[in-house]
Design a protein around this motif. Structure first.
Motif, PDB file in Angstrom:
ATOM      1  N   ASN A   4       0.831  -1.209   0.000  1.00  0.00           N
ATOM      2  CA  ASN A   4       0.000   0.000   0.000  1.00  0.00           C
ATOM      3  C   ASN A   4       0.862   1.253   0.000  1.00  0.00           C
ATOM      4  O   ASN A   4       0.589   2.205  -0.728  1.00  0.00           O
ATOM      5  N   VAL A   5       1.895   1.259   0.821  1.00  0.00           N
ATOM      6  CA  VAL A   5       2.783   2.420   0.904  1.00  0.00           C
ATOM      7  C   VAL A   5       3.456   2.656  -0.439  1.00  0.00           C
ATOM      8  O   VAL A   5       3.500   3.784  -0.937  1.00  0.00           O
ATOM      9  N   GLN A   6       3.960   1.597  -1.049  1.00  0.00           N
ATOM     10  CA  GLN A   6       4.624   1.742  -2.343  1.00  0.00           C
ATOM     11  C   GLN A   6       3.660   2.287  -3.395  1.00  0.00           C
ATOM     12  O   GLN A   6       4.005   3.190  -4.157  1.00  0.00           O
ATOM     13  N   ARG A  50      -8.390  10.166 -10.354  1.00  0.00           N
ATOM     14  CA  ARG A  50      -8.736   8.751 -10.474  1.00  0.00           C
ATOM     15  C   ARG A  50      -7.556   7.873 -10.040  1.00  0.00           C
ATOM     16  O   ARG A  50      -7.726   6.888  -9.312  1.00  0.00           O
ATOM     17  N   LEU A  51      -6.344   8.249 -10.450  1.00  0.00           N
ATOM     18  CA  LEU A  51      -5.161   7.488 -10.058  1.00  0.00           C
ATOM     19  C   LEU A  51      -4.921   7.577  -8.547  1.00  0.00           C
ATOM     20  O   LEU A  51      -4.552   6.582  -7.908  1.00  0.00           O
ATOM     21  N   LEU A  52      -5.135   8.753  -7.983  1.00  0.00           N
ATOM     22  CA  LEU A  52      -5.000   8.910  -6.531  1.00  0.00           C
ATOM     23  C   LEU A  52      -6.058   8.086  -5.794  1.00  0.00           C
ATOM     24  O   LEU A  52      -5.776   7.475  -4.761  1.00  0.00           O
ATOM     25  N   ALA A  53      -7.270   8.065  -6.336  1.00  0.00           N
ATOM     26  CA  ALA A  53      -8.345   7.271  -5.719  1.00  0.00           C
ATOM     27  C   ALA A  53      -8.035   5.782  -5.828  1.00  0.00           C
ATOM     28  O   ALA A  53      -8.231   5.024  -4.869  1.00  0.00           O
ATOM     29  N   ASP A  54      -7.538   5.348  -6.979  1.00  0.00           N
ATOM     30  CA  ASP A  54      -7.177   3.934  -7.164  1.00  0.00           C
ATOM     31  C   ASP A  54      -6.095   3.495  -6.175  1.00  0.00           C
ATOM     32  O   ASP A  54      -6.078   2.345  -5.738  1.00  0.00           O
ATOM     33  N   ALA A  55      -5.202   4.412  -5.823  1.00  0.00           N
ATOM     34  CA  ALA A  55      -4.135   4.117  -4.865  1.00  0.00           C
ATOM     35  C   ALA A  55      -4.613   4.260  -3.424  1.00  0.00           C
ATOM     36  O   ALA A  55      -3.855   3.983  -2.492  1.00  0.00           O
ATOM     37  N   GLY A  56      -5.842   4.718  -3.245  1.00  0.00           N
ATOM     38  CA  GLY A  56      -6.385   4.867  -1.900  1.00  0.00           C
ATOM     39  C   GLY A  56      -5.960   6.140  -1.192  1.00  0.00           C
ATOM     40  O   GLY A  56      -6.152   6.285   0.013  1.00  0.00           O
ATOM     41  N   VAL A  57      -5.383   7.083  -1.927  1.00  0.00           N
ATOM     42  CA  VAL A  57      -4.900   8.327  -1.326  1.00  0.00           C
ATOM     43  C   VAL A  57      -6.043   9.302  -1.074  1.00  0.00           C
ATOM     44  O   VAL A  57      -6.048  10.027  -0.081  1.00  0.00           O
ATOM     45  N   HIS A  72      -7.750  10.502   2.091  1.00  0.00           N
ATOM     46  CA  HIS A  72      -8.189   9.333   2.842  1.00  0.00           C
ATOM     47  C   HIS A  72      -7.327   9.255   4.107  1.00  0.00           C
ATOM     48  O   HIS A  72      -6.114   9.057   4.022  1.00  0.00           O
ATOM     49  N   PRO A  73      -7.930   9.451   5.290  1.00  0.00           N
ATOM     50  CA  PRO A  73      -7.141   9.534   6.530  1.00  0.00           C
ATOM     51  C   PRO A  73      -6.273   8.297   6.795  1.00  0.00           C
ATOM     52  O   PRO A  73      -5.132   8.442   7.220  1.00  0.00           O
ATOM     53  N   GLU A  74      -6.806   7.118   6.558  1.00  0.00           N
ATOM     54  CA  GLU A  74      -6.033   5.899   6.836  1.00  0.00           C
ATOM     55  C   GLU A  74      -4.800   5.809   5.935  1.00  0.00           C
ATOM     56  O   GLU A  74      -3.721   5.404   6.379  1.00  0.00           O
ATOM     57  N   ALA A  75      -4.928   6.214   4.688  1.00  0.00           N
ATOM     58  CA  ALA A  75      -3.782   6.199   3.775  1.00  0.00           C
ATOM     59  C   ALA A  75      -2.698   7.155   4.256  1.00  0.00           C
ATOM     60  O   ALA A  75      -1.506   6.824   4.245  1.00  0.00           O
TER      61      ALA A  75
END
Length: 110
Positions: A4-6, A50-57, A72-75
């Motif tokens: 996830n971090v990567q 969209r790319l940021l959302a796909d990464a969960g950011v 996204h707070p958890e990210a």
């Protein structure tokens, strides 16, 4: 967590996406507000989002005809925890270096 971090670091490493994350740090914004702040075209901003959302950011909510994006707070917490691990590592190394230098200074002065 490492995967996830990567993925998140890869997503925010692109300069325009990094700028979007910086904008969203101050609070949620609509796509239009992000377009205006960055001076980019709406399709380009939407692709970055969209790319940021796909990464969960980022997360998106729909409000009438607008899409509102926020971090996204958890990210962000995962990224912070990952970086904090390096801060702890370097702090411990600096403490050991300081102790070593103190010992050598004391031995030379004796």
């Amino acid at each position: 967590m490492a995967n996830n971090v990567q993925q998140r670091l890869t997503a925010i490493s692109e300069p325009n996406r990094f700028r979007i994350v910086e904008l969203l740090r101050d609070g949620p914004r609509s796509v239009g507000e992000i377009v205006e702040a960055l001076g980019l075209g709406q399709p380009q901003v939407s692709r970055h989002l969209r790319l940021l959302a796909d990464a969960g950011v980022v997360e998106v909510t729909k409000k009438a005809q607008q899409r509102i994006y926020r971090l996204h707070p958890e990210a962000m917490r995962e990224l912070s925890d990952w970086a904090a691990g390096f801060a702890e590592l370097w702090s411990a190394r600096m403490d050991r270096l300081g102790a070593f230098l103190d010992d050598n200074t004391n031995q030379q002065g004796a």
